[in-house]
Design an enzyme around this catalytic site. Structure first.
Site, PDB file in Angstrom:
ATOM      1  N   LYS A 132       0.805  -1.229   0.000  1.00  0.00           N
ATOM      2  CA  LYS A 132       0.000   0.000   0.000  1.00  0.00           C
ATOM      3  C   LYS A 132       0.839   1.280   0.000  1.00  0.00           C
ATOM      4  CE  LYS A 132      -3.341  -1.205  -0.512  1.00  0.00           C
ATOM      5  NZ  LYS A 132      -3.717  -1.969  -1.744  1.00  0.00           N
ATOM      6  N   HIS A 158       7.193  -7.337  -2.617  1.00  0.00           N
ATOM      7  CA  HIS A 158       6.957  -6.765  -1.285  1.00  0.00           C
ATOM      8  C   HIS A 158       7.987  -7.284  -0.277  1.00  0.00           C
ATOM      9  CE1 HIS A 158       3.296  -4.652  -2.024  1.00  0.00           C
ATOM     10  NE2 HIS A 158       2.485  -5.680  -2.059  1.00  0.00           N
ATOM     11  N   SER A 169      -4.662   2.779   4.136  1.00  0.00           N
ATOM     12  CA  SER A 169      -4.911   2.092   2.867  1.00  0.00           C
ATOM     13  C   SER A 169      -4.944   0.573   3.098  1.00  0.00           C
ATOM     14  CB  SER A 169      -3.801   2.469   1.873  1.00  0.00           C
ATOM     15  OG  SER A 169      -4.004   1.856   0.641  1.00  0.00           O
TER      16      SER A 169
HETATM   17  S1  PPS Z   1      -0.483  -3.077  -3.147  1.00  0.00           S
HETATM   18  O1  PPS Z   1      -1.749  -3.846  -2.894  1.00  0.00           O
HETATM   19  O2  PPS Z   1       0.461  -3.225  -2.041  1.00  0.00           O
HETATM   20  O3  PPS Z   1       0.129  -3.397  -4.436  1.00  0.00           O
HETATM   21  O4  PPS Z   1      -0.990  -1.552  -3.147  1.00  0.00           O
HETATM   22  P1  PPS Z   1      -0.165  -0.316  -3.718  1.00  0.00           P
HETATM   23  O5  PPS Z   1      -0.337  -0.257  -5.178  1.00  0.00           O
HETATM   24  O6  PPS Z   1       1.204  -0.325  -3.161  1.00  0.00           O
HETATM   25  O7  PPS Z   1      -0.939   0.898  -3.035  1.00  0.00           O
HETATM   26  C1  PPS Z   1      -2.289   1.174  -3.319  1.00  0.00           C
HETATM   27  C2  PPS Z   1      -2.514   2.629  -2.958  1.00  0.00           C
HETATM   28  O8  PPS Z   1      -1.941   3.459  -3.985  1.00  0.00           O
HETATM   29  C3  PPS Z   1      -2.957   4.300  -4.532  1.00  0.00           C
HETATM   30  N1  PPS Z   1      -2.671   4.585  -5.939  1.00  0.00           N
HETATM   31  C4  PPS Z   1      -2.443   5.828  -6.399  1.00  0.00           C
HETATM   32  N2  PPS Z   1      -2.402   7.027  -5.779  1.00  0.00           N
HETATM   33  C5  PPS Z   1      -2.183   8.125  -6.547  1.00  0.00           C
HETATM   34  N3  PPS Z   1      -2.011   8.083  -7.886  1.00  0.00           N
HETATM   35  C6  PPS Z   1      -2.049   6.908  -8.555  1.00  0.00           C
HETATM   36  N4  PPS Z   1      -1.884   6.911  -9.875  1.00  0.00           N
HETATM   37  C7  PPS Z   1      -2.270   5.704  -7.802  1.00  0.00           C
HETATM   38  N5  PPS Z   1      -2.367   4.398  -8.111  1.00  0.00           N
HETATM   39  C8  PPS Z   1      -2.616   3.722  -6.966  1.00  0.00           C
HETATM   40  C9  PPS Z   1      -4.245   3.493  -4.299  1.00  0.00           C
HETATM   41  O9  PPS Z   1      -5.381   4.287  -4.428  1.00  0.00           O
HETATM   42  C10 PPS Z   1      -3.980   2.995  -2.878  1.00  0.00           C
HETATM   43  O10 PPS Z   1      -4.038   4.062  -1.922  1.00  0.00           O
HETATM   44  P2  PPS Z   1      -5.367   4.478  -1.119  1.00  0.00           P
HETATM   45  O11 PPS Z   1      -4.880   5.430  -0.071  1.00  0.00           O
HETATM   46  O12 PPS Z   1      -5.948   3.244  -0.528  1.00  0.00           O
HETATM   47  O13 PPS Z   1      -6.255   5.143  -2.107  1.00  0.00           O
END
Ligand code: PPS
Length: 296
Positions: free
Chosen positions: A47, A100, A130
């Protein structure tokens, strides 16, 4: 308080993993994984911006060609080392590889400096929020109704991938020139600066138009509506309960943490990160953003 989610998780070398996705054999194989010089690893605590970086780098490598992210799913463009090694091995070079795993569980060759690593990290309070929601949409994790309990589980490392503090410490304590640290916050505040830094690190030069395409197609709204990047086609999620592309905001933690929870978290942070010398820009924008983490 904070019991491990034993039904959903098992331990491998002290780190909790999801039964439904990982197995001991796959995790054991990582140590001897053959790293190529042109491999690029995206490493993150869950996340922290993994998916964003997957899409962003896919577009950088495709020189802004949007078909790369419209036609090919994240899992195929940047497969997961610890869960999909056979796919990683078959991937056309140069490979984007997601992971991860903490530094000490990474392939020996990577730890010795082969390949390149882009390590993405995010304010742990936003990461925690998140992650809390992620538990409620992921069929392979125990749903979390009580935020307070989850805060304690996160602090006690009784969640998938264990301790955020150890994970981040591991990547910074073992940093060598093939590792670039990028924060989610810097990507949010100044994606141009991050793009410049990432392109320099990878030896890529893009035209202005290509860069615009990279930025556009990796933006939150476009990724949210793209089935190849929003995980809507993936069975492991229950989308009636929420979405993977949830808010994509910096500072959402302020709507969840009480003052007492925040102060407790800050105390733990200070205790666990002491001596590491990291100065994150975690909130919008108290001062000029850096392109990555500043060492003080
Ligand atoms: S995972 O499951 O570990 O692979 O998740 P990960 O991709 O690391 O994190 C997911 C969070 O990243 C946000 N996200 C983004 N934020 C801003 N811009 C873009 N383009 C973007 N893409 C993914 C996603 O919404 C999750 O955060 P939260 O706070 O839950 O919205």
């Amino acid at each position: 308080m904070g019991d491990p989610q034993t039904d959903c998780l098992f331990y491998f070398r002290g780190i909790p993993f999801m039964h439904q996705i990982y197995n001991m054999e796959g995790l054991e194989r990582v140590e001897d994984f053959e790293v190529m010089d042109d491999d690029v690893f995206i490493t993150t605590y869950p996340k922290s911006g993994t998916t964003w970086m997957q899409v962003f780098l896919s577009l950088v490598y495709a020189e802004g060609d949007e078909s790369q992210v419209k036609d090919i799913h994240n899992f195929d463009r940047a497969p997961w080392l610890e869960a999909m090694m056979d796919d990683v091995v078959k991937t056309k070079r140069p490979r984007l590889i997601s992971s991860h795993l903490p530094f000490n569980l990474q392939p020996r060759m990577l730890r010795e400096g082969k390949g390149k690593v882009i390590h993405v990290l995010r304010n742990p309070k936003d990461t925690l929020v998140s992650f809390y929601h992620f538990h409620n949409i992921t069929k392979f994790l125990e749903s979390q109704s009580d935020f307070q309990t989850f805060v304690e589980q996160f602090i006690d490392a009784k969640v998938f991938i264990g301790s955020w503090f150890d994970h981040v410490r591991g990547w910074f304590e073992n940093t060598h020139p093939n590792v670039l640290h990028v924060t989610y916050e810097d990507m949010t505040i100044d994606l141009d600066a991050v793009t410049k830094k990432v392109c320099e690190f990878l030896g890529k030069t893009l035209t202005k138009q290509q860069l615009e395409s990279v930025k556009h197609h990796s933006s939150f709204n476009i990724m949210r509506d793209n089935p190849k990047t929003n995980f809507s086609q993936v069975e492991m999620f229950d989308f009636e309960k929420g979405t993977f592309m949830r808010k994509g905001k910096v500072g959402d933690w302020k709507d969840y943490f009480t003052v007492a929870q925040s102060e407790r978290f800050d105390d733990v942070y200070r205790e666990r990160m002491v001596g590491l010398g990291l100065d994150f820009i975690w909130d919008l924008p108290a001062r000029k953003p850096t392109c990555s983490v500043e060492l003080v």
